[in-house]
Design a protein around this motif. Structure first.
Motif, PDB file in Angstrom:
ATOM      1  N   CYS A 129       0.836  -1.214   0.000  1.00  0.00           N
ATOM      2  CA  CYS A 129       0.000   0.000   0.000  1.00  0.00           C
ATOM      3  C   CYS A 129       0.867   1.259   0.000  1.00  0.00           C
ATOM      4  CB  CYS A 129      -0.926   0.003   1.217  1.00  0.00           C
ATOM      5  SG  CYS A 129      -2.238  -1.227   1.148  1.00  0.00           S
ATOM      6  N   ASN A 130       1.925   1.238   0.790  1.00  0.00           N
ATOM      7  CA  ASN A 130       2.834   2.391   0.831  1.00  0.00           C
ATOM      8  C   ASN A 130       3.568   2.570  -0.492  1.00  0.00           C
ATOM      9  OD1 ASN A 130       2.144   3.149   3.458  1.00  0.00           O
ATOM     10  ND2 ASN A 130       3.648   1.766   4.340  1.00  0.00           N
ATOM     11  N   VAL A 131       3.918   1.467  -1.138  1.00  0.00           N
ATOM     12  CA  VAL A 131       4.564   1.536  -2.452  1.00  0.00           C
ATOM     13  C   VAL A 131       3.609   2.173  -3.464  1.00  0.00           C
ATOM     14  CG1 VAL A 131       5.415   0.132  -4.390  1.00  0.00           C
ATOM     15  CG2 VAL A 131       6.176  -0.358  -2.057  1.00  0.00           C
ATOM     16  N   VAL A 132       2.336   1.798  -3.412  1.00  0.00           N
ATOM     17  CA  VAL A 132       1.337   2.387  -4.319  1.00  0.00           C
ATOM     18  C   VAL A 132       1.293   3.899  -4.147  1.00  0.00           C
ATOM     19  CG1 VAL A 132      -1.148   2.605  -4.785  1.00  0.00           C
ATOM     20  CG2 VAL A 132      -0.129   0.344  -4.525  1.00  0.00           C
ATOM     21  N   VAL A 133       1.222   4.364  -2.908  1.00  0.00           N
ATOM     22  CA  VAL A 133       1.125   5.809  -2.654  1.00  0.00           C
ATOM     23  C   VAL A 133       2.382   6.527  -3.131  1.00  0.00           C
ATOM     24  CG1 VAL A 133       0.915   7.591  -0.875  1.00  0.00           C
ATOM     25  CG2 VAL A 133      -0.478   5.520  -0.734  1.00  0.00           C
ATOM     26  N   LEU A 134       3.532   5.997  -2.791  1.00  0.00           N
ATOM     27  CA  LEU A 134       4.785   6.633  -3.208  1.00  0.00           C
ATOM     28  C   LEU A 134       4.886   6.671  -4.731  1.00  0.00           C
ATOM     29  CD1 LEU A 134       7.485   7.904  -2.479  1.00  0.00           C
ATOM     30  CD2 LEU A 134       8.445   5.589  -2.371  1.00  0.00           C
ATOM     31  N   ALA A 135       4.566   5.567  -5.392  1.00  0.00           N
ATOM     32  CA  ALA A 135       4.632   5.524  -6.854  1.00  0.00           C
ATOM     33  C   ALA A 135       3.637   6.500  -7.474  1.00  0.00           C
ATOM     34  CB  ALA A 135       4.381   4.096  -7.350  1.00  0.00           C
ATOM     35  N   ARG A 136       2.448   6.640  -6.877  1.00  0.00           N
ATOM     36  CA  ARG A 136       1.444   7.576  -7.399  1.00  0.00           C
ATOM     37  C   ARG A 136       1.937   9.021  -7.271  1.00  0.00           C
ATOM     38  NH1 ARG A 136      -1.572   8.740 -11.104  1.00  0.00           N
ATOM     39  NH2 ARG A 136      -2.105   6.547 -11.047  1.00  0.00           N
ATOM     40  N   VAL A 137       2.481   9.362  -6.117  1.00  0.00           N
ATOM     41  CA  VAL A 137       2.972  10.733  -5.907  1.00  0.00           C
ATOM     42  C   VAL A 137       4.109  11.032  -6.877  1.00  0.00           C
ATOM     43  CG1 VAL A 137       4.138  12.268  -4.271  1.00  0.00           C
ATOM     44  CG2 VAL A 137       2.178  10.899  -3.518  1.00  0.00           C
ATOM     45  N   LEU A 138       5.033  10.097  -7.031  1.00  0.00           N
ATOM     46  CA  LEU A 138       6.152  10.318  -7.950  1.00  0.00           C
ATOM     47  C   LEU A 138       5.670  10.396  -9.396  1.00  0.00           C
ATOM     48  CD1 LEU A 138       8.798   8.006  -6.258  1.00  0.00           C
ATOM     49  CD2 LEU A 138       8.765  10.518  -6.297  1.00  0.00           C
ATOM     50  N   VAL A 161       9.962   7.400 -17.174  1.00  0.00           N
ATOM     51  CA  VAL A 161      10.042   7.270 -15.712  1.00  0.00           C
ATOM     52  C   VAL A 161       8.632   7.254 -15.119  1.00  0.00           C
ATOM     53  CG1 VAL A 161      10.831   8.384 -13.582  1.00  0.00           C
ATOM     54  CG2 VAL A 161      12.346   8.274 -15.574  1.00  0.00           C
ATOM     55  N   ARG A 162       7.785   8.142 -15.618  1.00  0.00           N
ATOM     56  CA  ARG A 162       6.392   8.199 -15.155  1.00  0.00           C
ATOM     57  C   ARG A 162       5.698   6.863 -15.392  1.00  0.00           C
ATOM     58  NH1 ARG A 162       3.582  12.345 -18.511  1.00  0.00           N
ATOM     59  NH2 ARG A 162       2.481  10.683 -19.551  1.00  0.00           N
ATOM     60  N   PHE A 163       5.901   6.297 -16.569  1.00  0.00           N
ATOM     61  CA  PHE A 163       5.303   5.003 -16.894  1.00  0.00           C
ATOM     62  C   PHE A 163       5.823   3.912 -15.963  1.00  0.00           C
ATOM     63  CE2 PHE A 163       5.216   1.007 -19.339  1.00  0.00           C
ATOM     64  CZ  PHE A 163       3.837   0.884 -19.472  1.00  0.00           C
ATOM     65  N   THR A 164       7.106   3.974 -15.625  1.00  0.00           N
ATOM     66  CA  THR A 164       7.682   3.002 -14.699  1.00  0.00           C
ATOM     67  C   THR A 164       6.962   3.050 -13.348  1.00  0.00           C
ATOM     68  OG1 THR A 164       9.830   3.138 -15.786  1.00  0.00           O
ATOM     69  CG2 THR A 164       9.805   2.284 -13.519  1.00  0.00           C
ATOM     70  N   PHE A 165       6.700   4.258 -12.865  1.00  0.00           N
ATOM     71  CA  PHE A 165       5.975   4.375 -11.594  1.00  0.00           C
ATOM     72  C   PHE A 165       4.538   3.870 -11.719  1.00  0.00           C
ATOM     73  CE2 PHE A 165       9.310   7.606 -10.503  1.00  0.00           C
ATOM     74  CZ  PHE A 165       9.871   6.860  -9.484  1.00  0.00           C
ATOM     75  N   TYR A 166       3.943   4.022 -12.893  1.00  0.00           N
ATOM     76  CA  TYR A 166       2.602   3.483 -13.109  1.00  0.00           C
ATOM     77  C   TYR A 166       2.645   1.950 -13.084  1.00  0.00           C
ATOM     78  CZ  TYR A 166      -1.947   2.501 -15.101  1.00  0.00           C
ATOM     79  OH  TYR A 166      -3.206   2.016 -15.319  1.00  0.00           O
ATOM     80  N   VAL A 167       3.644   1.373 -13.723  1.00  0.00           N
ATOM     81  CA  VAL A 167       3.797  -0.089 -13.721  1.00  0.00           C
ATOM     82  C   VAL A 167       3.984  -0.603 -12.292  1.00  0.00           C
ATOM     83  CG1 VAL A 167       5.310  -1.995 -14.442  1.00  0.00           C
ATOM     84  CG2 VAL A 167       4.635  -0.237 -16.091  1.00  0.00           C
ATOM     85  N   ILE A 168       4.742   0.138 -11.497  1.00  0.00           N
ATOM     86  CA  ILE A 168       4.931  -0.242 -10.087  1.00  0.00           C
ATOM     87  C   ILE A 168       3.588  -0.254  -9.363  1.00  0.00           C
ATOM     88  CG2 ILE A 168       5.896   0.546  -7.882  1.00  0.00           C
ATOM     89  CD1 ILE A 168       8.371   1.498  -9.555  1.00  0.00           C
ATOM     90  N   GLN A 169       2.739   0.726  -9.639  1.00  0.00           N
ATOM     91  CA  GLN A 169       1.415   0.748  -9.015  1.00  0.00           C
ATOM     92  C   GLN A 169       0.582  -0.458  -9.435  1.00  0.00           C
ATOM     93  OE1 GLN A 169      -0.538   4.841  -9.022  1.00  0.00           O
ATOM     94  NE2 GLN A 169       1.298   5.143 -10.255  1.00  0.00           N
TER      95      GLN A 169
END
Length: 134
Positions: free
Chosen positions: A89-98, A114-122
């Motif tokens: 859950c914390n990873v989701v929030v951090l990835a969303r903010v980034l 980079v933005r897409f990478t954070f979306y994939v992480i979510q």
């Protein structure tokens, strides 16, 4: 209240913050007489590039909020929240903010990647949470 619910509140707060940015930008345009209130057509690119990125970042957060909320709430109701669940859950929030922050800052190829990478992480975190619930 456990940490997964706090993560959901942070995600919700970030989503509201992005919405406030969009509303503020629109209100300023209307108050200054640069736009009429009906000139912000939904789904159609309008305004400056910076405004449009803000609009899309807000929409992206809104689109993902129900998925995240469902996973967190089901996890809590089902009693499936453990440290791994909270971490995800914390990873989701951090990835969303980034992801949103990069969305607001730049549209270069590198920034989009980079933005897409954070979306994939979510999305990967959503899948992880879903599997934990099953």
């Amino acid at each position: 209240m456990n940490q997964s619910l706090y993560a959901l509140l942070y995600f919700l707060g970030w989503t509201i913050f992005l919405g406030v940015l969009v509303v503020s930008a629109r209100a300023i345009q209307v108050v200054l007489g640069k736009k009429k209130s009906n000139e912000f057509t939904s789904g159609v690119k309008h305004g400056s590039e910076r405004y449009w990125q803000m609009n899309r970042a807000s929409a992206n957060a809104i689109e993902n909020l129900p998925v995240f909320a469902s996973l967190v709430l089901i996890g809590n109701v089902a009693g499936k929240v453990d440290l791994e669940f909270i971490y995800a859950c914390n990873v989701v929030v951090l990835a969303r903010v980034l992801q949103s922050t990069i969305h607001l800052i730049s549209t270069t190829v590198l920034a989009v990647n980079v933005r897409f990478t954070f979306y994939v992480i979510q999305i990967a975190s959503f899948v992880f949470l879903l599997v934990k619930l099953l």
